[in-house]
Design a protein around this motif. Structure first.
Motif, PDB file in Angstrom:
ATOM      1  N   SER A   1       0.815  -1.213   0.000  1.00 26.71           N
ATOM      2  CA  SER A   1       0.000   0.000   0.000  1.00 26.71           C
ATOM      3  C   SER A   1       0.848   1.263   0.000  1.00 26.71           C
ATOM      4  O   SER A   1       0.386   2.329  -0.375  1.00 26.71           O
ATOM      5  N   ALA A   2       2.113   1.173   0.415  1.00 24.24           N
ATOM      6  CA  ALA A   2       2.967   2.351   0.519  1.00 24.24           C
ATOM      7  C   ALA A   2       3.851   2.549  -0.697  1.00 24.24           C
ATOM      8  O   ALA A   2       4.565   3.533  -0.782  1.00 24.24           O
ATOM      9  N   GLN A   3       3.813   1.649  -1.663  1.00 28.13           N
ATOM     10  CA  GLN A   3       4.711   1.776  -2.803  1.00 28.13           C
ATOM     11  C   GLN A   3       4.329   2.924  -3.721  1.00 28.13           C
ATOM     12  O   GLN A   3       5.175   3.538  -4.328  1.00 28.13           O
ATOM     13  N   ASN A   4       3.056   3.246  -3.807  1.00 26.83           N
ATOM     14  CA  ASN A   4       2.629   4.314  -4.700  1.00 26.83           C
ATOM     15  C   ASN A   4       2.574   5.676  -4.014  1.00 26.83           C
ATOM     16  O   ASN A   4       2.723   6.694  -4.664  1.00 26.83           O
ATOM     17  N   LYS A   5       2.327   5.709  -2.726  1.00 28.96           N
ATOM     18  CA  LYS A   5       2.243   6.995  -2.020  1.00 28.96           C
ATOM     19  C   LYS A   5       3.339   7.054  -0.964  1.00 28.96           C
ATOM     20  O   LYS A   5       3.299   6.368   0.041  1.00 28.96           O
ATOM     21  N   LEU A   6       4.325   7.868  -1.215  1.00 29.42           N
ATOM     22  CA  LEU A   6       5.469   7.985  -0.321  1.00 29.42           C
ATOM     23  C   LEU A   6       5.369   9.220   0.577  1.00 29.42           C
ATOM     24  O   LEU A   6       6.354   9.669   1.124  1.00 29.42           O
ATOM     25  N   ASP A   7       4.174   9.785   0.725  1.00 29.69           N
ATOM     26  CA  ASP A   7       4.031  10.975   1.547  1.00 29.69           C
ATOM     27  C   ASP A   7       3.937  10.638   3.026  1.00 29.69           C
ATOM     28  O   ASP A   7       3.967  11.530   3.858  1.00 29.69           O
ATOM     29  N   THR A   8       3.833   9.368   3.358  1.00 37.61           N
ATOM     30  CA  THR A   8       3.816   8.990   4.780  1.00 37.61           C
ATOM     31  C   THR A   8       5.201   9.178   5.363  1.00 37.61           C
ATOM     32  O   THR A   8       6.192   9.081   4.672  1.00 37.61           O
ATOM     33  N   ARG A   9       5.273   9.390   6.668  1.00 35.67           N
ATOM     34  CA  ARG A   9       6.523   9.781   7.293  1.00 35.67           C
ATOM     35  C   ARG A   9       7.306   8.646   7.943  1.00 35.67           C
ATOM     36  O   ARG A   9       8.487   8.563   7.815  1.00 35.67           O
ATOM     37  N   GLY A  10       6.638   7.795   8.698  1.00 31.96           N
ATOM     38  CA  GLY A  10       7.346   6.828   9.515  1.00 31.96           C
ATOM     39  C   GLY A  10       7.785   5.593   8.761  1.00 31.96           C
ATOM     40  O   GLY A  10       7.137   5.144   7.813  1.00 31.96           O
ATOM     41  N   PRO A  11       8.916   4.991   9.183  1.00 32.99           N
ATOM     42  CA  PRO A  11       9.374   3.769   8.548  1.00 32.99           C
ATOM     43  C   PRO A  11       8.403   2.607   8.744  1.00 32.99           C
ATOM     44  O   PRO A  11       8.294   1.737   7.894  1.00 32.99           O
ATOM     45  N   LYS A  12       7.694   2.596   9.882  1.00 36.77           N
ATOM     46  CA  LYS A  12       6.739   1.514  10.108  1.00 36.77           C
ATOM     47  C   LYS A  12       5.566   1.579   9.143  1.00 36.77           C
ATOM     48  O   LYS A  12       4.923   0.576   8.883  1.00 36.77           O
ATOM     49  N   GLU A  13       5.287   2.766   8.633  1.00 35.11           N
ATOM     50  CA  GLU A  13       4.200   2.928   7.682  1.00 35.11           C
ATOM     51  C   GLU A  13       4.632   2.580   6.261  1.00 35.11           C
ATOM     52  O   GLU A  13       3.797   2.358   5.399  1.00 35.11           O
ATOM     53  N   LEU A  14       5.940   2.549   6.003  1.00 30.44           N
ATOM     54  CA  LEU A  14       6.442   2.270   4.662  1.00 30.44           C
ATOM     55  C   LEU A  14       6.919   0.836   4.473  1.00 30.44           C
ATOM     56  O   LEU A  14       6.770   0.272   3.390  1.00 30.44           O
ATOM     57  N   TYR A  15       7.492   0.235   5.507  1.00 33.85           N
ATOM     58  CA  TYR A  15       8.159  -1.060   5.350  1.00 33.85           C
ATOM     59  C   TYR A  15       7.541  -2.129   6.243  1.00 33.85           C
ATOM     60  O   TYR A  15       7.021  -1.844   7.303  1.00 33.85           O
ATOM     61  N   ARG A  16       7.637  -3.380   5.800  1.00 36.11           N
ATOM     62  CA  ARG A  16       7.159  -4.521   6.577  1.00 36.11           C
ATOM     63  C   ARG A  16       8.101  -4.842   7.722  1.00 36.11           C
ATOM     64  O   ARG A  16       7.685  -5.178   8.818  1.00 36.11           O
ATOM     65  N   VAL A  17       9.385  -4.799   7.443  1.00 41.24           N
ATOM     66  CA  VAL A  17      10.433  -5.144   8.405  1.00 41.24           C
ATOM     67  C   VAL A  17      11.441  -3.996   8.428  1.00 41.24           C
ATOM     68  O   VAL A  17      11.480  -3.178   7.518  1.00 41.24           O
ATOM     69  N   PRO A  18      12.291  -3.894   9.452  1.00 43.90           N
ATOM     70  CA  PRO A  18      13.295  -2.830   9.463  1.00 43.90           C
ATOM     71  C   PRO A  18      14.293  -2.990   8.327  1.00 43.90           C
ATOM     72  O   PRO A  18      14.762  -4.091   8.050  1.00 43.90           O
ATOM     73  N   VAL A  19      14.600  -1.892   7.669  1.00 43.81           N
ATOM     74  CA  VAL A  19      15.498  -1.932   6.516  1.00 43.81           C
ATOM     75  C   VAL A  19      16.951  -1.931   6.961  1.00 43.81           C
ATOM     76  O   VAL A  19      17.785  -2.624   6.395  1.00 43.81           O
ATOM     77  N   THR A  20      17.265  -1.162   7.996  1.00 50.57           N
ATOM     78  CA  THR A  20      18.641  -1.104   8.497  1.00 50.57           C
ATOM     79  C   THR A  20      18.680  -1.673   9.911  1.00 50.57           C
ATOM     80  O   THR A  20      17.656  -1.834  10.564  1.00 50.57           O
ATOM     81  N   ASP A  21      19.877  -1.955  10.381  1.00 49.72           N
ATOM     82  CA  ASP A  21      20.024  -2.496  11.730  1.00 49.72           C
ATOM     83  C   ASP A  21      19.653  -1.470  12.800  1.00 49.72           C
ATOM     84  O   ASP A  21      19.201  -1.836  13.880  1.00 49.72           O
ATOM     85  N   ASN A  22      19.840  -0.189  12.531  1.00 53.95           N
ATOM     86  CA  ASN A  22      19.500   0.827  13.517  1.00 53.95           C
ATOM     87  C   ASN A  22      17.996   0.966  13.703  1.00 53.95           C
ATOM     88  O   ASN A  22      17.550   1.470  14.728  1.00 53.95           O
ATOM     89  N   GLN A  23      17.205   0.559  12.749  1.00 49.95           N
ATOM     90  CA  GLN A  23      15.753   0.627  12.898  1.00 49.95           C
ATOM     91  C   GLN A  23      15.219  -0.507  13.757  1.00 49.95           C
ATOM     92  O   GLN A  23      14.088  -0.448  14.215  1.00 49.95           O
ATOM     93  N   ARG A  24      16.008  -1.516  14.030  1.00 49.40           N
ATOM     94  CA  ARG A  24      15.543  -2.657  14.820  1.00 49.40           C
ATOM     95  C   ARG A  24      15.333  -2.318  16.283  1.00 49.40           C
ATOM     96  O   ARG A  24      14.587  -2.975  16.977  1.00 49.40           O
ATOM     97  N   TYR A  25      15.997  -1.289  16.796  1.00 49.54           N
ATOM     98  CA  TYR A  25      15.905  -0.958  18.218  1.00 49.54           C
ATOM     99  C   TYR A  25      14.478  -0.648  18.635  1.00 49.54           C
ATOM    100  O   TYR A  25      14.003  -1.120  19.638  1.00 49.54           O
ATOM    101  N   GLY A  26      13.800   0.173  17.885  1.00 48.41           N
ATOM    102  CA  GLY A  26      12.474   0.592  18.288  1.00 48.41           C
ATOM    103  C   GLY A  26      11.370   0.069  17.399  1.00 48.41           C
ATOM    104  O   GLY A  26      10.252   0.567  17.438  1.00 48.41           O
ATOM    105  N   TRP A  27      11.669  -0.927  16.582  1.00 47.06           N
ATOM    106  CA  TRP A  27      10.682  -1.392  15.619  1.00 47.06           C
ATOM    107  C   TRP A  27       9.458  -2.001  16.296  1.00 47.06           C
ATOM    108  O   TRP A  27       8.334  -1.787  15.873  1.00 47.06           O
ATOM    109  N   TRP A  28       9.663  -2.753  17.361  1.00 50.28           N
ATOM    110  CA  TRP A  28       8.542  -3.442  17.997  1.00 50.28           C
ATOM    111  C   TRP A  28       7.967  -2.676  19.176  1.00 50.28           C
ATOM    112  O   TRP A  28       7.080  -3.145  19.863  1.00 50.28           O
ATOM    113  N   VAL A  29       8.478  -1.468  19.444  1.00 47.35           N
ATOM    114  CA  VAL A  29       7.914  -0.631  20.503  1.00 47.35           C
ATOM    115  C   VAL A  29       6.579  -0.087  20.000  1.00 47.35           C
ATOM    116  O   VAL A  29       6.469   0.343  18.856  1.00 47.35           O
TER     117      VAL A  29
END
Length: 91
Positions: free
Chosen positions: A22-50
């Protein structure tokens, strides 16, 4: 040999493959959780499940009440002395 998108050059589209459909066509959303299924980088893993609301809403023991002091004793003294004696100076 491009089985599963892997070649000798690595993954072909590592970021795009992890995006939500759903996020591939509209990139106006801000958060990584709204764009990706899983964390893209290792630094995003810290707060991904918070949770989105943060720990403050769910765990009250994580809240710390702050009572900052706006003026120190010296500042209060100088302010009071300058009001009482217009010619007052520390130096």
């Amino acid at each position: 040999m491009a089985f599963f998108g892997i070649t000798y050059l690595g993954y072909q589209n590592p970021v795009g493959d992890r995006m939500l459909p759903s996020a591939q066509n509209k990139l106006d959303t801000r958060g990584p959780k709204e764009l990706y299924r899983v964390p893209v980088t290792d630094n995003q893993r810290y707060g991904w499940w918070v949770p989105t609301g943060g720990l403050k809403n769910q765990e009250p023991w994580t809240q710390i009440r702050h009572f900052p002091r706006k003026n120190s004793e010296m500042t209060k003294f100088v302010n009071e002395m300058s009001m009482t004696y217009p010619d007052f100076s520390l130096f």
